[in-house]
Design a protein around this motif. Structure first.
Motif, PDB file in Angstrom:
ATOM      1  N   PHE A   2      38.974  32.741  31.867  1.00 27.07           N
ATOM      2  CA  PHE A   2      38.320  32.001  32.945  1.00 27.07           C
ATOM      3  C   PHE A   2      38.393  32.777  34.252  1.00 27.07           C
ATOM      4  CE2 PHE A   2      38.707  29.135  36.589  1.00 27.07           C
ATOM      5  CZ  PHE A   2      37.483  28.501  36.539  1.00 27.07           C
ATOM      6  N   GLN A   3      39.593  33.367  34.533  1.00 30.63           N
ATOM      7  CA  GLN A   3      39.747  34.136  35.761  1.00 30.63           C
ATOM      8  C   GLN A   3      38.846  35.368  35.747  1.00 30.63           C
ATOM      9  OE1 GLN A   3      43.961  34.895  35.945  1.00 30.63           O
ATOM     10  NE2 GLN A   3      44.401  32.940  36.918  1.00 30.63           N
ATOM     11  N   GLN A   4      38.733  36.008  34.575  1.00 30.32           N
ATOM     12  CA  GLN A   4      37.863  37.178  34.466  1.00 30.32           C
ATOM     13  C   GLN A   4      36.412  36.803  34.729  1.00 30.32           C
ATOM     14  OE1 GLN A   4      38.208  39.250  30.729  1.00 30.32           O
ATOM     15  NE2 GLN A   4      36.415  40.495  31.110  1.00 30.32           N
ATOM     16  N   ASN A   5      35.936  35.696  34.119  1.00 30.23           N
ATOM     17  CA  ASN A   5      34.566  35.247  34.338  1.00 30.23           C
ATOM     18  C   ASN A   5      34.336  34.853  35.785  1.00 30.23           C
ATOM     19  OD1 ASN A   5      33.941  35.646  31.639  1.00 30.23           O
ATOM     20  ND2 ASN A   5      34.504  33.564  31.049  1.00 30.23           N
ATOM     21  N   ALA A   6      35.355  34.235  36.410  1.00 28.16           N
ATOM     22  CA  ALA A   6      35.239  33.846  37.815  1.00 28.16           C
ATOM     23  C   ALA A   6      35.103  35.076  38.708  1.00 28.16           C
ATOM     24  CB  ALA A   6      36.453  33.015  38.231  1.00 28.16           C
ATOM     25  N   PHE A   7      35.836  36.140  38.360  1.00 29.18           N
ATOM     26  CA  PHE A   7      35.769  37.372  39.134  1.00 29.18           C
ATOM     27  C   PHE A   7      34.388  38.012  39.012  1.00 29.18           C
ATOM     28  CE2 PHE A   7      36.598  42.058  39.311  1.00 29.18           C
ATOM     29  CZ  PHE A   7      36.870  42.116  40.669  1.00 29.18           C
ATOM     30  N   VAL A   8      33.844  38.035  37.790  1.00 29.84           N
ATOM     31  CA  VAL A   8      32.504  38.593  37.576  1.00 29.84           C
ATOM     32  C   VAL A   8      31.460  37.790  38.338  1.00 29.84           C
ATOM     33  CG1 VAL A   8      30.720  39.051  35.859  1.00 29.84           C
ATOM     34  CG2 VAL A   8      33.109  39.571  35.331  1.00 29.84           C
ATOM     35  N   THR A   9      31.598  36.464  38.310  1.00 27.25           N
ATOM     36  CA  THR A   9      30.666  35.600  39.046  1.00 27.25           C
ATOM     37  C   THR A   9      30.746  35.856  40.542  1.00 27.25           C
ATOM     38  OG1 THR A   9      30.888  33.888  37.344  1.00 27.25           O
ATOM     39  CG2 THR A   9      30.004  33.210  39.484  1.00 27.25           C
ATOM     40  N   PHE A  10      31.967  36.046  41.042  1.00 23.64           N
ATOM     41  CA  PHE A  10      32.158  36.335  42.468  1.00 23.64           C
ATOM     42  C   PHE A  10      31.458  37.640  42.851  1.00 23.64           C
ATOM     43  CE2 PHE A  10      34.610  38.641  45.714  1.00 23.64           C
ATOM     44  CZ  PHE A  10      34.480  37.763  46.779  1.00 23.64           C
ATOM     45  N   LEU A  11      31.615  38.673  42.008  1.00 20.53           N
ATOM     46  CA  LEU A  11      30.966  39.949  42.294  1.00 20.53           C
ATOM     47  C   LEU A  11      29.447  39.827  42.229  1.00 20.53           C
ATOM     48  CD1 LEU A  11      33.221  42.438  40.279  1.00 20.53           C
ATOM     49  CD2 LEU A  11      33.192  42.085  42.749  1.00 20.53           C
ATOM     50  N   HIS A  12      28.965  39.020  41.284  1.00 27.36           N
ATOM     51  CA  HIS A  12      27.522  38.837  41.134  1.00 27.36           C
ATOM     52  C   HIS A  12      26.922  38.160  42.366  1.00 27.36           C
ATOM     53  CE1 HIS A  12      23.736  38.473  39.035  1.00 27.36           C
ATOM     54  NE2 HIS A  12      23.696  37.182  39.321  1.00 27.36           N
ATOM     55  N   LYS A  13      27.646  37.235  42.952  1.00 28.48           N
ATOM     56  CA  LYS A  13      27.148  36.496  44.114  1.00 28.48           C
ATOM     57  C   LYS A  13      27.379  37.247  45.425  1.00 28.48           C
ATOM     58  CE  LYS A  13      27.640  31.869  42.107  1.00 28.48           C
ATOM     59  NZ  LYS A  13      28.299  30.541  42.227  1.00 28.48           N
ATOM     60  N   ASN A  14      28.349  38.137  45.444  1.00 24.63           N
ATOM     61  CA  ASN A  14      28.694  38.860  46.675  1.00 24.63           C
ATOM     62  C   ASN A  14      28.524  40.363  46.429  1.00 24.63           C
ATOM     63  OD1 ASN A  14      30.148  36.622  48.531  1.00 24.63           O
ATOM     64  ND2 ASN A  14      30.783  36.330  46.401  1.00 24.63           N
ATOM     65  N   ARG A  15      27.326  40.855  46.712  1.00 20.31           N
ATOM     66  CA  ARG A  15      27.020  42.244  46.416  1.00 20.31           C
ATOM     67  C   ARG A  15      27.895  43.211  47.219  1.00 20.31           C
ATOM     68  NH1 ARG A  15      24.578  42.438  41.745  1.00 20.31           N
ATOM     69  NH2 ARG A  15      23.529  44.401  42.225  1.00 20.31           N
ATOM     70  N   TRP A  16      28.335  42.799  48.412  1.00 22.07           N
ATOM     71  CA  TRP A  16      29.192  43.662  49.212  1.00 22.07           C
ATOM     72  C   TRP A  16      30.513  43.920  48.478  1.00 22.07           C
ATOM     73  CZ3 TRP A  16      34.011  41.948  50.399  1.00 22.07           C
ATOM     74  CH2 TRP A  16      34.243  40.566  50.346  1.00 22.07           C
ATOM     75  N   ALA A  17      31.033  42.898  47.803  1.00 22.02           N
ATOM     76  CA  ALA A  17      32.278  43.058  47.056  1.00 22.02           C
ATOM     77  C   ALA A  17      32.076  43.970  45.854  1.00 22.02           C
ATOM     78  CB  ALA A  17      32.796  41.691  46.607  1.00 22.02           C
ATOM     79  N   LEU A  18      30.898  43.872  45.216  1.00 25.00           N
ATOM     80  CA  LEU A  18      30.589  44.735  44.075  1.00 25.00           C
ATOM     81  C   LEU A  18      30.554  46.193  44.507  1.00 25.00           C
ATOM     82  CD1 LEU A  18      29.664  45.240  41.163  1.00 25.00           C
ATOM     83  CD2 LEU A  18      27.326  44.749  41.905  1.00 25.00           C
ATOM     84  N   TRP A  19      29.861  46.487  45.600  1.00 30.53           N
ATOM     85  CA  TRP A  19      29.776  47.869  46.053  1.00 30.53           C
ATOM     86  C   TRP A  19      31.110  48.365  46.604  1.00 30.53           C
ATOM     87  CZ3 TRP A  19      26.285  51.051  44.501  1.00 30.53           C
ATOM     88  CH2 TRP A  19      25.053  50.544  44.073  1.00 30.53           C
TER      89      TRP A  19
END
Length: 305
Positions: A2-19
């Motif tokens: 669940f935490q892993q999926n939550a982290f992926v979702t967070f990155l998907h919604k916040n492109r600045w965090a992904l980059w």
């Protein structure tokens, strides 16, 4: 999970965090070249690689266990062994041996010529078309390689350095072959499992090579050398590759591949600042041509997609 999926979702919604994550991974990979070079002051190149990927494999096995991923299907095991030998054992045995004679910054540039070799092998074995733009990019990159090597030849470089450079290029070719083999045989496998098991089998190969060739050589384990092992094994190998697989699930392959071109750029920068390595005209021109060539080839693929 669940935490892993939550982290992926967070990155998907916040492109600045992904980059920001992409930049962090690239910085760690670039800085790892400094520690790989410095580690040779404390142990043999194969011994360091054995420690590095042994620690990395144990870390990945813990990740697999904690995430309750389970074992892969039986028919995939032989493919994990092949990829492990090609991508970890051969590549890092050649790289670390070559680093005995070649500067860390130059080594990073030569290794990251890998996309050129991947494109050539993909055209031959996967049936991917070698378009004019792609061919132009490949030829530009090859000219860059010849510029780096040719400059050394014309400046009367030692045979040891030339041999080290050629070994690292062979390592890049082996990495390219591993990529094509992965796409043919493990494309539908869990990327987390691929990374874990190829690293495990690759580490076994390196450990055997280190035991056979360096069992009697000096080994210094202190706070400094152990920190090199932990940085490259846990951060630069296990965690960075895991984070990179998350990135690959969120952005296209072309963007990801072009992003990795920053690794040798940072490798050159850190090696120059920390190790005092000289950036000759040949290295700078050749590096630029390799990066330009890969961008041309990858951008043409992006347009078609």
């Amino acid at each position: 999970m669940f935490q892993q999926n939550a982290f992926v979702t967070f990155l998907h919604k916040n492109r600045w965090a992904l980059w920001l994550l992409i930049l962090l991974v690239i910085l760690l990979w670039g800085y790892a070249w400094v520690f790989m070079k410095l580690s040779l002051n404390y142990m043999g190149p194969f011994t360091f690689s054995a420690f590095r990927f042994g620690v990395g494999a144990v870390t990945m096995l813990l990740v697999i266990w904690l995430s309750r991923t389970g074992l892969p299907p039986r028919h995939q095991w032989k493919h994990f062994i092949v990829v492990g030998i090609l991508q970890t054992t051969i590549v890092y045995l050649l790289i670390m041996y070559g680093l005995r004679f070649v500067d860390a910054g130059k080594s990073s540039v030569l290794l990251y010529s890998m996309p050129m070799w991947s494109s050539l092998f993909a055209a031959r074995f996967l049936g991917e078309k070698l378009t004019p733009a792609k061919l132009t990019g490949l030829l530009t990159g090859l000219v860059g390689l010849l510029t780096i090597l040719g400059w050394d030849i014309w400046t009367n470089q030692s045979m040891d350095i030339l041999t080290g450079e050629l070994l690292i290029i062979v390592g890049a070719i082996s990495w390219g072959i591993a990529n094509v083999y992965y796409r043919r045989n493990l494309r539908d496998a869990s990327q987390l499992q691929v990374n874990t098991w190829q690293m495990t089998f690759g580490a076994i190969g390196i450990i055997i090579a280190a035991f056979v060739t360096e069992s009697g050589e000096p080994l210094v384990l202190n706070v400094t050398s152990i920190s090199y092992i932990l940085f490259t094994g846990v951060l630069a190998s296990a965690l960075c590759f895991t984070a990179w697989f998350v990135v690959l699930s969120l952005i296209d392959m072309v963007t990801a591949t072009i992003s990795t071109l920053l690794v040798p750029v940072f490798g050159l920068f850190f090696s120059s600042i920390i190790l005092g390595e000289h950036l000759s005209t040949g290295i700078l021109i050749g590096s630029g041509l390799i990066i330009i060539g890969i961008i041309i080839a990858q951008t043409s693929k992006s347009r078609r997609t």
